[in-house]
Scaffold this motif. Structure first.
Motif, mmCIF file in Angstrom:
data_model
loop_
_atom_site.group_PDB
_atom_site.id
_atom_site.type_symbol
_atom_site.label_atom_id
_atom_site.label_comp_id
_atom_site.label_asym_id
_atom_site.label_seq_id
_atom_site.Cartn_x
_atom_site.Cartn_y
_atom_site.Cartn_z
ATOM 1 N N LEU A 180 0.836 -1.213 0.000
ATOM 2 C CA LEU A 180 0.000 0.000 0.000
ATOM 3 C C LEU A 180 0.863 1.252 0.000
ATOM 4 N N GLY A 181 2.025 1.165 0.666
ATOM 5 C CA GLY A 181 2.931 2.312 0.713
ATOM 6 C C GLY A 181 3.431 2.668 -0.680
ATOM 7 N N VAL A 182 3.687 1.657 -1.502
ATOM 8 C CA VAL A 182 4.146 1.925 -2.876
ATOM 9 C C VAL A 182 3.063 2.717 -3.609
ATOM 10 N N GLN A 183 1.815 2.256 -3.463
ATOM 11 C CA GLN A 183 0.735 2.917 -4.188
ATOM 12 C C GLN A 183 0.433 4.321 -3.618
ATOM 13 N N ASN A 184 0.345 4.416 -2.280
ATOM 14 C CA ASN A 184 -0.064 5.699 -1.685
ATOM 15 C C ASN A 184 1.068 6.722 -1.597
ATOM 16 N N ASP A 185 2.256 6.269 -1.184
ATOM 17 C CA ASP A 185 3.344 7.235 -0.948
ATOM 18 C C ASP A 185 4.056 7.593 -2.250
ATOM 19 N N ILE A 186 4.137 6.606 -3.161
ATOM 20 C CA ILE A 186 4.956 6.830 -4.357
ATOM 21 C C ILE A 186 4.093 7.129 -5.588
ATOM 22 N N LEU A 187 3.150 6.218 -5.897
ATOM 23 C CA LEU A 187 2.431 6.345 -7.167
ATOM 24 C C LEU A 187 1.356 7.430 -7.164
ATOM 25 N N SER A 188 0.823 7.756 -5.992
ATOM 26 C CA SER A 188 -0.290 8.723 -5.977
ATOM 27 C C SER A 188 0.096 10.046 -6.631
ATOM 28 N N GLY A 189 1.304 10.506 -6.361
ATOM 29 C CA GLY A 189 1.749 11.774 -6.950
ATOM 30 C C GLY A 189 1.714 11.716 -8.474
ATOM 31 N N TYR A 190 2.127 10.593 -9.039
ATOM 32 C CA TYR A 190 2.153 10.455 -10.501
ATOM 33 C C TYR A 190 0.733 10.420 -11.067
ATOM 34 N N PHE A 191 -0.126 9.590 -10.454
ATOM 35 C CA PHE A 191 -1.472 9.423 -11.018
ATOM 36 C C PHE A 191 -2.362 10.629 -10.738
ATOM 37 N N ARG A 192 -2.077 11.359 -9.676
ATOM 38 C CA ARG A 192 -2.895 12.536 -9.349
ATOM 39 C C ARG A 192 -2.487 13.737 -10.201
ATOM 40 N N ASP A 193 -1.180 13.969 -10.309
ATOM 41 C CA ASP A 193 -0.721 15.240 -10.892
ATOM 42 C C ASP A 193 -0.358 15.155 -12.373
ATOM 43 N N LEU A 194 -0.019 13.979 -12.852
ATOM 44 C CA LEU A 194 0.514 13.916 -14.220
ATOM 45 C C LEU A 194 -0.487 13.371 -15.229
ATOM 46 N N THR A 195 -1.665 12.960 -14.759
ATOM 47 C CA THR A 195 -2.621 12.332 -15.678
ATOM 48 C C THR A 195 -3.604 13.351 -16.248
#
Ligand SMILES: Cc1cc2nc3c(=O)[nH]c(=O)nc-3n(C[C@H](O)[C@H](O)[C@H](O)COP(=O)(O)OP(=O)(O)OC[C@H]3O[C@@H](n4cnc5c(N)ncnc54)[C@H](O)[C@@H]3O)c2cc1C
Length: 382
Positions: free
Chosen positions: A88-103
């Motif tokens: 969950l840490g990979v998805q919430n701490d790392i990937l969220s920034g990419y999927f929230r801001d870059l999509t």
């Protein structure tokens, strides 16, 4: 030590997280460790409880809240309950920034509802067999062909690699760029795309329930609609998101060290030698007193980093320093805690043995600690 960074809504979130880890994850820890990956049903349950992607807009199932205190709580309860494996840490701490801001809006429509529900597990694939620290020199290419990119290459050590449905793949899109880091882009490769295969689950020393895999791309045709962020600006996107990733690792470090000190204090009360609890020997009592104090000091510093990341003021240097210091301290503490367990500390059945195995990689991934110190050193003008 009393912490003063939380509000009542965080306490509520903490009790949801704690109950999730206690009921869904901790009881399965041994089975997941033996098998090497977690049940997808655990991800779905986490999604139902709002433990994934709360940063995403409400219309996609999120809560539209960017507050790293929630990330911290999830990571803390994960270790406090002795849970393993679920990324969950990979998805919430790392990937969220990419999927929230870059999509784009279209990408958000396509991916976010399942990202938040836990139906889509995500991963980020930067490292390659020949390039880890030297990220600008990755060899995986994405060559434009009409409406598609043709992706070729391989990645290794990818967390969530086996289960991931969406993988953000760091690719070279401009081999002729003036500098290597200027020709890099982020492309989302999806499960089922022809030519995308996974290698073996890597046989790691620790974190054995966390699936970590090799990924292969052979002429994978990826629609251009799967580029996230700007073409050839991928390296800059990575640099922007790495501080949150490193802070997440530092939070794990404090939580694991805290768990180790608690387990060892309990053990030192119970285990007797020469007719008395081993904690009554001054050398052990002092060791525990020092480590208990160190955990409090770590926690206080990392809490300030959490406040800073929320205020958008945590610098790359500060995040790198926090990652280095917290994971080095964690390692020293957990090793000392294992020593306090004597021979039992070396037996896998004891949680301290697993904590020790799991802790080692913290000084390696997310950028090695040597690279962290280099970043801090550059900030000092060297
Ligand atoms: C369990 C696990 C999970 C991981 N998850 C992911 C993931 O999800 N996604 C992903 O992309 N990667 C992931 N990684 C990869 C990880 O980030 C890399 O292993 C790490 O960045 C180091 O790269 P490397 O292994 O190629 O080591 P190298 O870069 O080859 O380094 C080898 C040694 O040389 C040192 N070194 C290298 N350059 C310098 C320098 N300039 N100055 C001083 N010393 C230097 C390093 O510090 C290290 O000690 C994971 C790794 C592991 C083990």
């Amino acid at each position: 030590m009393r912490r003063n960074i939380f509000e009542p809504e965080h306490d509520e979130f903490r009790s949801t997280a704690k109950s999730f880890f206690e009921t869904v994850c901790a009881p399965n820890s041994q089975e997941w460790e033996d098998r090497g990956y977690v049940d997808r049903s655990a991800w779905l349950e986490a999604g139902k409880l709002g433990l994934i992607g709360w940063e995403m807009p409400e219309k996609f199932g999120g809560a539209d809240i960017q507050d790293f205190r929630f990330n911290a709580i999830l990571n803390e309860e994960y270790h406090a309950t002795g849970s393993v494996g679920i990324g969950l840490g990979v998805q919430n701490d790392i990937l969220s920034g990419y999927f929230r801001d870059l999509t784009t809006d279209e990408q958000k429509d396509r991916w976010l509802p399942k990202y938040v529900s836990g139906e889509y597990i995500t991963a980020i694939a930067m490292s390659e067999p020949g390039a880890g620290s030297d990220l600008a020199n990755i060899k995986t290419t994405a060559k434009r062909d009409g409406d598609h990119y043709i992706v070729n290459g391989s990645k290794t050590f990818i967390s969530n690699g086996l289960l991931a449905d969406l993988v953000v793949v760091v690719c070279r899109t401009d081999p002729d760029a003036a500098k290597p880091h200027k020709g890099i882009s982020l492309i989302v490769v999806e499960t089922g795309m022809e030519g995308f295969t996974r290698g073996r689950k890597l046989d790691k020393i620790g974190q054995r329930a966390a699936d970590t895999a090799e990924l292969f791309f052979e002429n994978v045709r990826v629609p251009v609609e799967n580029l996230i962020g700007e073409e050839n600006r991928g390296f800059y996107h990575l640099m922007r998101n790495l501080p949150a990733e490193r802070l997440g690792i530092a939070i794990h470090a404090v939580a694991q060290a805290k768990r180790a000190v608690e387990l060892s204090t309990e053990y030192a009360h119970e285990r007797k030698a020469f007719g008395q609890p081993i904690g009554e020997f001054q050398v052990n009592r002092h060791a525990l007193a020092q480590m208990h104090t160190e955990v409090n000091v770590m926690q206080t510093y990392i809490d300030q980093c959490i406040v800073a990341v929320n205020a958008n003021s945590l610098t790359g240097d500060e995040a790198a320093g926090a990652k280095w210091w917290a994971t080095d301290t964690q390692w020293r503490i957990i090793d000392r805690c294992l020593q306090l367990h004597g021979g039992y500390g070396y037996i896998n059945e004891y949680e301290i043995a697993r904590l020790w195995r799991d802790a080692r990689v913290q000084r390696i991934y997310g950028g090695t600690n040597e690279i962290m110190l280099d970043i801090v050193g550059k900030g000092l003008g060297f």
